[in-house]
Design an enzyme around this catalytic site. Structure first.
Site, PDB file in Angstrom:
ATOM      1  N   LEU A 133      13.943   1.749 -10.017  1.00  9.53           N
ATOM      2  CA  LEU A 133      12.760   2.473  -9.587  1.00  9.53           C
ATOM      3  C   LEU A 133      11.589   1.774 -10.260  1.00  9.53           C
ATOM      4  O   LEU A 133      11.638   1.504 -11.465  1.00  9.53           O
ATOM      5  CB  LEU A 133      12.863   3.937 -10.033  1.00  9.53           C
ATOM      6  CG  LEU A 133      11.890   4.958  -9.446  1.00  9.53           C
ATOM      7  CD1 LEU A 133      12.043   5.024  -7.926  1.00  9.53           C
ATOM      8  CD2 LEU A 133      12.156   6.333 -10.061  1.00  9.53           C
ATOM      9  N   ASP A 134      10.554   1.445  -9.499  1.00 11.35           N
ATOM     10  CA  ASP A 134       9.407   0.740 -10.062  1.00 11.35           C
ATOM     11  C   ASP A 134       8.975   1.376 -11.374  1.00 11.35           C
ATOM     12  O   ASP A 134       8.970   2.607 -11.510  1.00 11.35           O
ATOM     13  CB  ASP A 134       8.219   0.763  -9.096  1.00 11.35           C
ATOM     14  CG  ASP A 134       8.418  -0.121  -7.882  1.00 11.35           C
ATOM     15  OD1 ASP A 134       9.416  -0.860  -7.845  1.00 11.35           O
ATOM     16  OD2 ASP A 134       7.561  -0.072  -6.978  1.00 11.35           O
ATOM     17  N   ARG A 135       8.572   0.556 -12.324  1.00 15.54           N
ATOM     18  CA  ARG A 135       8.114   1.075 -13.611  1.00 15.54           C
ATOM     19  C   ARG A 135       6.986   2.097 -13.430  1.00 15.54           C
ATOM     20  O   ARG A 135       6.933   3.124 -14.113  1.00 15.54           O
ATOM     21  CB  ARG A 135       7.623  -0.079 -14.500  1.00 15.54           C
ATOM     22  CG  ARG A 135       7.107   0.371 -15.863  1.00 15.54           C
ATOM     23  CD  ARG A 135       6.558  -0.806 -16.657  1.00 15.54           C
ATOM     24  NE  ARG A 135       5.392  -1.368 -16.003  1.00 15.54           N
ATOM     25  CZ  ARG A 135       4.150  -0.885 -16.100  1.00 15.54           C
ATOM     26  NH1 ARG A 135       3.926   0.208 -16.820  1.00 15.54           N
ATOM     27  NH2 ARG A 135       3.150  -1.462 -15.478  1.00 15.54           N
ATOM     28  N   ALA A 137       6.425   3.971 -10.838  1.00 19.69           N
ATOM     29  CA  ALA A 137       6.854   5.141 -10.066  1.00 19.69           C
ATOM     30  C   ALA A 137       7.590   6.120 -10.976  1.00 19.69           C
ATOM     31  O   ALA A 137       7.986   5.793 -12.098  1.00 19.69           O
ATOM     32  CB  ALA A 137       7.741   4.721  -8.910  1.00 19.69           C
ATOM     33  N   ARG A 223       5.542   0.620  -1.415  1.00 29.10           N
ATOM     34  CA  ARG A 223       4.156   0.274  -1.735  1.00 29.10           C
ATOM     35  C   ARG A 223       3.614  -0.773  -0.774  1.00 29.10           C
ATOM     36  O   ARG A 223       2.473  -0.671  -0.304  1.00 29.10           O
ATOM     37  CB  ARG A 223       4.082  -0.220  -3.181  1.00 29.10           C
ATOM     38  CG  ARG A 223       4.514   0.821  -4.194  1.00 29.10           C
ATOM     39  CD  ARG A 223       4.778   0.243  -5.568  1.00 29.10           C
ATOM     40  NE  ARG A 223       3.554  -0.262  -6.189  1.00 29.10           N
ATOM     41  CZ  ARG A 223       3.542  -0.787  -7.405  1.00 29.10           C
ATOM     42  NH1 ARG A 223       4.664  -0.882  -8.114  1.00 29.10           N
ATOM     43  NH2 ARG A 223       2.409  -1.218  -7.919  1.00 29.10           N
TER      44      ARG A 223
END
Length: 272
Positions: A133-135, A137, A223
């Site tokens: 999971l994106d940092r 997010a 994104r």
């Protein structure tokens, strides 16, 4: 030492201690080196295998190579605590806050949800990365606690057995009404499939909350697809219009469903 540096030291004789060797080559204090070990910045290569070295008492052999990847900015960063949703033994599910990483690097792993799980679950056990999971997010993320569970869960993500749903607050008022919109433009030359539907609108703020489902897991897929559509996520400093003083990325993983790696039961988790 206030700048990043790398040190690679070959062990001359069995019985040498990693902190002694690294101290002699880097001039860093042994206390600072112990801290680097705990943060995952020290590695040991033995034969063809390289892994993190966390215990200064671990016996070394002649021919081993000890590596230090020292970045004071990384080592002095404090992890942001995630919230435990469920500890299921062979895996755990967490609500990851924005700023906490899914995966470490050679410079350290103490600011990752996996390392947090290893240090704070009771009983303590190893953690394995299953998905990312994106940092920036936030939201649901699963950590495996055995190699077998990790392989099983990773396979489910690879084979698209896992259901993943997100909620994103974006700039603008979409013009695709209430019908779900499918975005399937490739990302980095690979197929990418994103489904978007309106959750709520705020005409006064000129923002919208979207429900997002993805069938693939390309880097920054949501994104990039939403920015490409003309509705960048609020707080997106990479693909949107946010600056360093703006709010955190308004992208949250709100639902996750997968098969239990041992029983096969369908496990479902959700956040408000």
């Amino acid at each position: 030492m206030d700048q990043p540096a790398e040190f690679h030291v070959t062990v001359e004789q069995a019985g040498d201690r990693a902190t002694d060797l690294l101290h002699a080559h880097s001039q860093l204090t042994k206390g600072r080196l112990k801290h680097a070990m705990q943060c995952g910045a020290v590695w040991l290569t033995r034969g063809k295998k390289t892994q993190r070295l966390r215990r200064q008492s671990r016996p070394l052999r002649a021919g081993d190579v000890v590596h230090l990847y020292y970045d004071p900015k990384v080592l002095d960063t404090q992890p942001i605590a995630p919230t435990l949703i469920e500890d299921a033994g062979v895996f755990s599910v967490w609500d990851k806050p924005s700023g906490l990483r899914s995966q470490g690097s050679k410079w350290g792993d103490h600011c990752t949800v996996v390392r947090w799980a290893e240090k704070h679950l009771d009983p303590q056990r190893n953690g394995f990365t299953v998905h990312r999971l994106d940092r920036a997010a936030s939201g649901l993320i699963v950590v495996a606690h055995s190699k077998r569970a990790a392989a099983h869960l990773s396979g489910q993500f690879r084979d698209r057995i896992v259901d993943k749903r997100y909620r994103a607050t974006v700039e603008g008022i979409p013009d695709f009404a209430n019908d779900p919109l499918i975005i399937d433009s490739p990302i980095d030359g690979k197929a990418a499939h994103t489904e978007v539907a309106i959750h709520s609108l705020d005409p006064d703020q000129q923002t919208s909350v979207l429900n997002v489902t993805i069938k693939t897991g390309r880097k920054h897929q949501i994104r990039r697809h939403l920015a490409e559509l003309g509705y960048p996520i609020v707080g997106d400093r990479l693909y949107g219009n946010a600056s360093g003083d703006d709010v955190d990325l308004q992208l949250r993983a709100v639902a996750l469903a997968f098969d239990h790696p041992e029983t096969g039961a369908r496990m479902e988790y959700g956040l408000c």
